[in-house]
Design an enzyme around this catalytic site. Structure first.
Site, mmCIF file in Angstrom:
data_model
loop_
_atom_site.group_PDB
_atom_site.id
_atom_site.type_symbol
_atom_site.label_atom_id
_atom_site.label_comp_id
_atom_site.label_asym_id
_atom_site.label_seq_id
_atom_site.Cartn_x
_atom_site.Cartn_y
_atom_site.Cartn_z
ATOM 1 N N ARG A 63 -8.965 1.247 43.571
ATOM 2 C CA ARG A 63 -10.062 1.193 42.602
ATOM 3 C C ARG A 63 -9.610 0.468 41.320
ATOM 4 O O ARG A 63 -9.807 -0.718 41.168
ATOM 5 C CB ARG A 63 -10.562 2.613 42.278
ATOM 6 C CG ARG A 63 -11.094 3.385 43.487
ATOM 7 C CD ARG A 63 -12.429 2.873 43.982
ATOM 8 N NE ARG A 63 -12.977 3.689 45.059
ATOM 9 C CZ ARG A 63 -13.704 4.779 44.902
ATOM 10 N NH1 ARG A 63 -13.973 5.220 43.680
ATOM 11 N NH2 ARG A 63 -14.166 5.448 45.945
ATOM 12 N N HIS B 229 -7.803 7.573 44.642
ATOM 13 C CA HIS B 229 -7.591 7.730 43.205
ATOM 14 C C HIS B 229 -6.284 8.476 42.976
ATOM 15 O O HIS B 229 -5.893 9.328 43.791
ATOM 16 C CB HIS B 229 -8.711 8.557 42.571
ATOM 17 C CG HIS B 229 -9.894 7.787 42.105
ATOM 18 N ND1 HIS B 229 -11.135 8.363 41.958
ATOM 19 C CD2 HIS B 229 -10.047 6.490 41.728
ATOM 20 C CE1 HIS B 229 -12.001 7.466 41.523
ATOM 21 N NE2 HIS B 229 -11.356 6.318 41.371
ATOM 22 N N ARG C 240 -22.125 3.140 41.507
ATOM 23 C CA ARG C 240 -21.728 4.084 40.464
ATOM 24 C C ARG C 240 -21.723 3.488 39.064
ATOM 25 O O ARG C 240 -21.590 4.230 38.086
ATOM 26 C CB ARG C 240 -20.332 4.661 40.784
ATOM 27 C CG ARG C 240 -20.288 5.475 42.070
ATOM 28 C CD ARG C 240 -19.040 6.338 42.119
ATOM 29 N NE ARG C 240 -19.052 7.345 41.055
ATOM 30 C CZ ARG C 240 -18.036 8.172 40.802
ATOM 31 N NH1 ARG C 240 -16.921 8.089 41.513
ATOM 32 N NH2 ARG C 240 -18.119 9.058 39.835
ATOM 33 N N CYS D 78 -11.897 16.007 39.972
ATOM 34 C CA CYS D 78 -12.954 14.994 39.966
ATOM 35 C C CYS D 78 -14.154 15.453 39.136
ATOM 36 O O CYS D 78 -14.827 14.631 38.509
ATOM 37 C CB CYS D 78 -13.417 14.696 41.392
ATOM 38 S SG CYS D 78 -12.231 13.781 42.393
ATOM 39 N N ASP E 298 -23.248 10.791 42.479
ATOM 40 C CA ASP E 298 -21.825 11.018 42.210
ATOM 41 C C ASP E 298 -21.535 11.286 40.736
ATOM 42 O O ASP E 298 -20.365 11.387 40.350
ATOM 43 C CB ASP E 298 -20.999 9.811 42.666
ATOM 44 C CG ASP E 298 -20.767 9.816 44.166
ATOM 45 O OD1 ASP E 298 -20.909 10.878 44.790
ATOM 46 O OD2 ASP E 298 -20.430 8.751 44.714
#
Length: 269
Positions: free
Chosen positions: A140, A169, A95, A263, A70
Site C-alpha cells: 500500500r 499493512h 477508499r 485497524c 471501510d
C-alpha cells in the site's frame, strides 16, 4: 515477573461500523460474496469502545458515511504525532473519499492536516514508537510517502518491506508494546527488514503464524494493557509472561474485510 508495566492514558478516534460491509476485494481477506453480520459487528465494536473507556482512555468518534463501508477502519485515516496530522491518500480508489471525512473531523477539532502527495495509508503503515516511525511498504504505502513523513515530522523513518499479501499493512504484522519494545511476525517481512527489527528490538515478542493469521498483531497497547484478539492464544500467553495484561476483545467479524482492533483505532497524540 513483577507488576511493573505502567499504562498511559490514550486518546482514540473511531468510526461506528453502521455501514460496514464487504463490497469489493482489495486484500486477500475480502470476499464480497461472504455477507457481514452488521449487528454482530456493531456489538463487537461496542465491546472494544467499552474496553477502552473501562481502562481510562478517551474515545472520540467520527460520523460514518453510508457509501464508505471501510470507514470503520479509522487507523488508515492519518498518523498523528505531537499534535501534527499527516493525512492519507489511499491506494484503492474505493477508499479515497474517506480522507475528506477524516480531514474534516481533524480540522473541526483544531488540527491542521497535511495532505500527502504519495500513496499513504496512515497508521496502517506508519507506526510511531516514541523515537521514530516504523514505516511499511510493499503493498500500500509507498517509499516516497516515507520520505514525506520524515520531512513533515522531522523524526527518523525506518522503512520495512512487507512480503506476504495477507499482511498488507504494517499494523497486521507488528505493534508497539511500549516505548522500548514491540511484537511482530518475522515472516511477514523481507530478510533485510527482519534483520533491522532484530537489531532494533532484540527483546521483541515474536508471534507465530497462527497468532498473525488471527490478527493478534493488529493490537493496541497502552504500555500495560494489550487489547488483543482472543484467538491469538500463544501471543496472549507470551505477553502475559512479559508482564503485560492481555485484554481480549473479539473483532472477528471485521476480519472478513482484513481488519481488527488496531485497524478500528486511530491514536491522537
Amino acid at each position: 515477573m513483577p507488576d511493573s508495566r505502567v499504562p498511559r492514558r490514550r486518546r482514540y478516534l473511531v468510526c461506528e461500523p453502521r455501514h460496514f460491509a464487504v463490497q469489493y476485494a482489495i486484500n486477500p481477506w475480502m470476499r464480497p460474496d461472504s455477507p457481514v453480520d452488521v449487528d454482530l459487528a456493531q456489538a463487537q465494536w461496542q465491546a472494544l469502545i467499552s474496553a477502552y473507556r473501562t481502562h481510562g482512555h478517551t474515545v472520540d468518534t467520527v460520523e460514518p458515511a453510508p457509501d464508505l463501508p471501510d470507514m470503520v477502519f479509522a487507523a488508515n485515516s492519518a498518523v498523528v504525532v505531537g499534535g501534527r496530522v499527516f493525512g492519507s491518500l489511499f491506494h484503492a480508489p474505493q477508499r479515497r473519499p474517506e480522507s475528506t471525512h477524516y480531514d474534516t473531523w481533524f480540522k473541526m477539532a483544531g488540527y491542521d492536516v497535511y495532505r500527502p502527495e504519495s500513496v499513504c495509508e496512515g497508521e496502517g503503515d506508519l507506526v510511531w514508537t516514541g523515537r521514530y516511525v516504523l514505516a511499511g511498504t510493499g503493498f500500500r504505502t509507498t517509499r516516497e510517502a516515507h520520505r514525506e513523513v520524515q520531512e513533515f515530522f522531522g523524526h527518523p523513518v525506518i522503512s520495512l518491506t512487507l512480503v506476504d499479501p495477507r499482511f498488507y499493512h504494517l499494523d497486521t504484522a507488528l505493534f508497539v508494546l511500549d516505548d522500548d519494545n514491540i511484537a511482530y511476525y518475522p515472516e511477514a517481512f523481507s530478510p533485510g527488514s527482519r534483520e533491522v527489527l532484530a537489531r532494533l528490538y532484540p527483546e521483541a515478542v515474536l508471534a507465530t503464524r497462527e497468532d498473525a493469521m488471527a490478527f493478534g498483531l493488529n493490537s493496541v497497547s497502552d504500555g500495560r494493557n494489550v487489547f488483543i484478539a482472543p484467538q491469538a492464544e500463544a501471543l496472549t500467553c507470551a505477553l502475559a509472561d512479559r508482564g503485560y495484561v492481555p485484554v481480549p476483545v473479539d473483532l472477528s467479524e471485521f476480519r472478513k474485510a482484513g481488519g481488527g482492533i488496531k485497524c478500528c483505532t486511530q491514536e491522537i497524540r
